[in-house]
Write a protein that holds these residues in place. Structure first.
Motif, PDB file in Angstrom:
ATOM      1  N   HIS A  17       0.846  -1.196   0.000  1.00 18.76           N
ATOM      2  CA  HIS A  17       0.000   0.000   0.000  1.00 18.76           C
ATOM      3  C   HIS A  17       0.884   1.250   0.000  1.00 18.76           C
ATOM      4  O   HIS A  17       1.966   1.267   0.585  1.00 18.76           O
ATOM      5  CB  HIS A  17      -0.891  -0.021   1.238  1.00 18.76           C
ATOM      6  CG  HIS A  17      -1.928   1.052   1.250  1.00 18.76           C
ATOM      7  ND1 HIS A  17      -1.676   2.319   1.709  1.00 18.76           N
ATOM      8  CD2 HIS A  17      -3.226   1.043   0.865  1.00 18.76           C
ATOM      9  CE1 HIS A  17      -2.780   3.051   1.603  1.00 18.76           C
ATOM     10  NE2 HIS A  17      -3.734   2.299   1.092  1.00 18.76           N
ATOM     11  N   HIS A  41       0.856   3.968   1.549  1.00 18.25           N
ATOM     12  CA  HIS A  41       1.274   4.491   2.848  1.00 18.25           C
ATOM     13  C   HIS A  41       2.395   3.674   3.462  1.00 18.25           C
ATOM     14  O   HIS A  41       3.313   4.203   4.082  1.00 18.25           O
ATOM     15  CB  HIS A  41       0.083   4.528   3.809  1.00 18.25           C
ATOM     16  CG  HIS A  41      -0.363   5.908   4.087  1.00 18.25           C
ATOM     17  ND1 HIS A  41      -1.475   6.455   3.530  1.00 18.25           N
ATOM     18  CD2 HIS A  41       0.186   6.885   4.858  1.00 18.25           C
ATOM     19  CE1 HIS A  41      -1.605   7.697   3.937  1.00 18.25           C
ATOM     20  NE2 HIS A  41      -0.613   7.986   4.729  1.00 18.25           N
ATOM     21  N   ASP A  42       2.288   2.368   3.306  1.00 16.69           N
ATOM     22  CA  ASP A  42       3.356   1.499   3.809  1.00 16.69           C
ATOM     23  C   ASP A  42       4.643   1.776   3.043  1.00 16.69           C
ATOM     24  O   ASP A  42       5.726   1.823   3.619  1.00 16.69           O
ATOM     25  CB  ASP A  42       2.955   0.028   3.658  1.00 16.69           C
ATOM     26  CG  ASP A  42       1.751  -0.322   4.525  1.00 16.69           C
ATOM     27  OD1 ASP A  42       1.708   0.127   5.681  1.00 16.69           O
ATOM     28  OD2 ASP A  42       0.857  -1.030   4.040  1.00 16.69           O
ATOM     29  N   GLY A  94      -0.895   9.056  -0.751  1.00 14.54           N
ATOM     30  CA  GLY A  94      -2.280   9.454  -0.497  1.00 14.54           C
ATOM     31  C   GLY A  94      -2.980   9.751  -1.798  1.00 14.54           C
ATOM     32  O   GLY A  94      -2.592   9.233  -2.850  1.00 14.54           O
ATOM     33  N   HIS A  95      -4.002  10.596  -1.724  1.00 11.71           N
ATOM     34  CA  HIS A  95      -4.702  10.947  -2.968  1.00 11.71           C
ATOM     35  C   HIS A  95      -4.243  12.310  -3.483  1.00 11.71           C
ATOM     36  O   HIS A  95      -4.730  12.786  -4.500  1.00 11.71           O
ATOM     37  CB  HIS A  95      -6.222  10.900  -2.801  1.00 11.71           C
ATOM     38  CG  HIS A  95      -6.738  11.710  -1.656  1.00 11.71           C
ATOM     39  ND1 HIS A  95      -6.526  13.054  -1.544  1.00 11.71           N
ATOM     40  CD2 HIS A  95      -7.431  11.352  -0.547  1.00 11.71           C
ATOM     41  CE1 HIS A  95      -7.101  13.496  -0.441  1.00 11.71           C
ATOM     42  NE2 HIS A  95      -7.639  12.482   0.203  1.00 11.71           N
ATOM     43  N   MET A 126      -9.097  13.425  -5.262  1.00 17.50           N
ATOM     44  CA  MET A 126      -9.916  12.222  -5.052  1.00 17.50           C
ATOM     45  C   MET A 126     -10.620  11.767  -6.327  1.00 17.50           C
ATOM     46  O   MET A 126     -10.643  10.569  -6.612  1.00 17.50           O
ATOM     47  CB  MET A 126     -10.900  12.434  -3.898  1.00 17.50           C
ATOM     48  CG  MET A 126     -10.176  12.457  -2.551  1.00 17.50           C
ATOM     49  SD  MET A 126     -11.252  12.797  -1.145  1.00 17.50           S
ATOM     50  CE  MET A 126     -11.759  11.148  -0.719  1.00 17.50           C
ATOM     51  N   ALA A 141      -7.163   3.921  -3.970  1.00 16.01           N
ATOM     52  CA  ALA A 141      -7.426   4.962  -2.966  1.00 16.01           C
ATOM     53  C   ALA A 141      -6.216   5.886  -2.814  1.00 16.01           C
ATOM     54  O   ALA A 141      -6.358   7.047  -2.448  1.00 16.01           O
ATOM     55  CB  ALA A 141      -7.774   4.335  -1.626  1.00 16.01           C
TER      56      ALA A 141
END
Lengths: 439, 146
Positions: A368, A370-371, A386-387, A391, A400
């Protein structure tokens, strides 16, 4: 303006947008010496690799020194104090306005409005122009690659005025589908709001074509140059856009300072959103009359120290040359793209390098965003996940979040390699065999 | 460097991420709630089956980063068999301790997402219980002191 000459059909190997000087490795090292923040360890012993310049650029020593100079030598409110300090500060601020005008080739410094940033600039036009002048039946043309800052204010303006938002579709390579422009840009269209360069895909939009098309139907065009102004030359008279906005902090300058440029007649059409000091001509108990531009749109004490910092930042960029910067970043982009594409599971969202700026947004299978950003950070590599305030675009991507590495002229090929190696390490951690808990 | 990398994404977190405990839907949950981190898109739906005052089963459905999803798995494992009373008193610190890894401030949002959903569930259970009692007593709804 950094503009792709034929967005729909240009081959990937089309002539680079930039044509002048090239920086040597020694030049880049010298430049890096100007940026104190770049020379540090994070998480103890990891040399910082800063790849988040699309979020905010780092500041050269001259800009930091300028802010110190202001506060140590002539900090004083502008346009008011009849004293030596006030005069000096006013000269600095108005000098910075001239520098901004030159930087974007505006005809006059009076067309440069100081704001707090791109977001405020968009909102000034959305609420002070679109919401006041548009009505039911009118249309604002936007698209799904826009940053929320160049979308949400138009949604608000449409709601307030009864106008309709239209979305120009995107192509599978995340460019504007200009082949459908005729369908979406009509006599009902009163404004086209578009980014010069996407903060996610890096897509450089065909402003020449869009400006001509907008003007052909009598619409105005607003350009969000938050990204594009930092990465290549901007010329507001070619193409002759109606409004253009950017932030100081993405161009080596301080936070809290932004620019709204407008054609003289376009700026005149903006109703002041804020009343207060400096924006008036005469005030009586019954009412007030407005000052001339740009003061009319600059109520209250201006961020004068930041304007001085921005002026020095623009000098720094101009000395280096925006075309040189663009070329340097293009080299880094091509290197990063070809290197990252060798990593299994990496998907990059955006058009071919020749049609974009130095931003690489990606997903990595099984990890992911974030990871990934976290694992990179622990290896000293600063990216964003992130986005990215887009979005609707990520909804189109079907994910996402993406991980975004963005490059500036102070980055090096070695840093590109550190990024790639850190991603490989992250993938390895997620893929290594583990004992199962037996659930 | 490797030590530090392994510290966060150790086998415990990654194992829960890849082989989560009770990932899926309950047939007849007593209560269910979904929340997300708007900035990163992490999402967790928590479903509890209560037996009187005790949590009989806890399941979750979600998507997002390893920390948020492993957190949901670890929380489900933790709450089963616990009384609602005990969970009412559970603090964020306990949840972070359960994860066994040090999280930076920005990642705590991921690690605490499932916990936040649990707290909302318990809060709404209490609210509906209070409303029910009020109705039974035919009294106007009153906010119970907490």
């Amino acid at each position: 303006m950094a503009d792709s000459p034929a967005s729909g059909s240009a081959p990937a190997t089309s002539e680079p947008v930039f044509s002048s000087g090239k920086l040597s490795a020694e030049d880049v090292q010298r430049i890096r010496g100007d940026f104190p923040i770049l020379h540090q360890m994070v998480h103890g012993d990891q040399p910082l690799v800063y790849l988040d310049s699309a979020a905010t650029s780092q500041k050269p020593r001259v800009v930091i020194d300028k802010l110190v100079e202001v506060y140590e030598q002539y900090n004083s409110n502008v346009h008011r104090g009849i004293h030596a300090l006030g005069d000096r500060m006013t000269v600095e601020m108005e000098g910075a306005r001239e520098k901004v005008a030159r930087f974007i080739n505006a005809a006059s410094a009076e067309q440069i409005v100081f704001t707090s940033g791109t977001t405020m600039s968009v909102n000034l036009v959305a609420h002070g122009w679109a919401a006041q002048r548009l009505g039911p039946g009118d249309e604002i043309l936007v698209n799904e690659m826009e940053h929320h800052a160049n979308l949400v204010p138009w949604q608000m303006a449409a709601k307030a005025s009864g106008a309709t938002l239209k979305f120009l579709p995107l192509t599978p390579t995340w460019e504007l589908d200009v082949s459908r422009l005729e369908e979406f840009l009509t006599r009902r269209t009163k404004l086209v709001a578009v980014t010069g360069m996407s903060n996610v895909t890096g897509t450089i939009n065909p402003l020449e074509l869009l400006t001509r098309a907008a003007h052909d139907v009598g619409a105005r065009i607003f350009v969000d140059a938050a990204q594009s102004a930092a990465h290549g030359p901007v010329d507001v008279r070619s193409p002759d856009v109606d409004f253009l906005a950017f932030s100081g902090h993405k161009l080596l300058g301080p936070t809290g300072i932004g620019i709204l440029y407008g054609k003289a007649d376009a700026l005149e059409e903006i109703e002041p959103l804020f009343g207060g000091g400096h924006m008036i001509n005469e005030v009586t108990p019954e009412g007030s009359t407005w000052a001339a531009l740009p003061a009319r749109l600059e109520a209250g004490t201006a961020p004068f120290a930041q304007t001085a910092g921005l002026g020095v930042a623009l000098d720094y960029l101009s000395n280096l040359g925006m075309e040189t910067i663009a070329r340097q970043e293009q080299t880094l982009l091509e290197l990063a793209t070809s290197r990252l594409e060798t990593i299994p599971g990496v998907t990059i969202f955006g058009p071919p390098c020749a049609k974009k700026g130095a931003i690489v947004s990606m997903t990595v299978d099984g990890v992911h965003a974030h990871d990934l950003a976290d694992l990179l950070d622990r290896q000293g590599v600063a990216i964003r996940a992130g986005h990215h305030c887009t979005m609707p675009l990520h909804e189109r991507f079907g994910v996402a979040a993406t991980a975004r590495a963005s490059f500036a002229f102070y980055n090096t090929p070695e840093e590109v390699e550190q990024l790639a190696a850190a991603i490989e390490k992250a993938v390895e951690i997620f893929k290594r065999p583990r004992r199962s808990r037996g659930v | 460097m490797s030590d530090r990398l392994d510290e966060l994404y150790d086998d415990y977190i990654l194992d829960h991420f890849e082989s989560p405990y009770h990932s899926g839907n309950l047939a007849c949950p007593t209560c269910t709630h979904t929340d997300r981190n708007p900035l990163c898109g992490d999402q967790v739906t928590l479903q509890l089956k209560l037996n009187g005052e005790a949590v009989e089963e806890a399941w979750f459905v979600g998507r997002g980063c390893a920390i948020s999803q492993a957190g949901a798995s670890i929380l489900c494992e933790h709450v089963e068999g616990k009384s609602v009373e005990a969970l009412r008193g559970m603090q964020a610190k306990e949840m972070l301790d359960l994860l066994k890894v040090p999280l930076t401030a920005s990642r705590q949002k991921c690690g605490l997402l499932a916990f936040k959903v649990l707290k909302t569930l318990i809060y709404s259970q209490d609210e509906s219980l209070a409303a029910g009692q009020d109705e039974a007593a035919a009294a106007p709804p009153v906010k119970l002191p907490r």
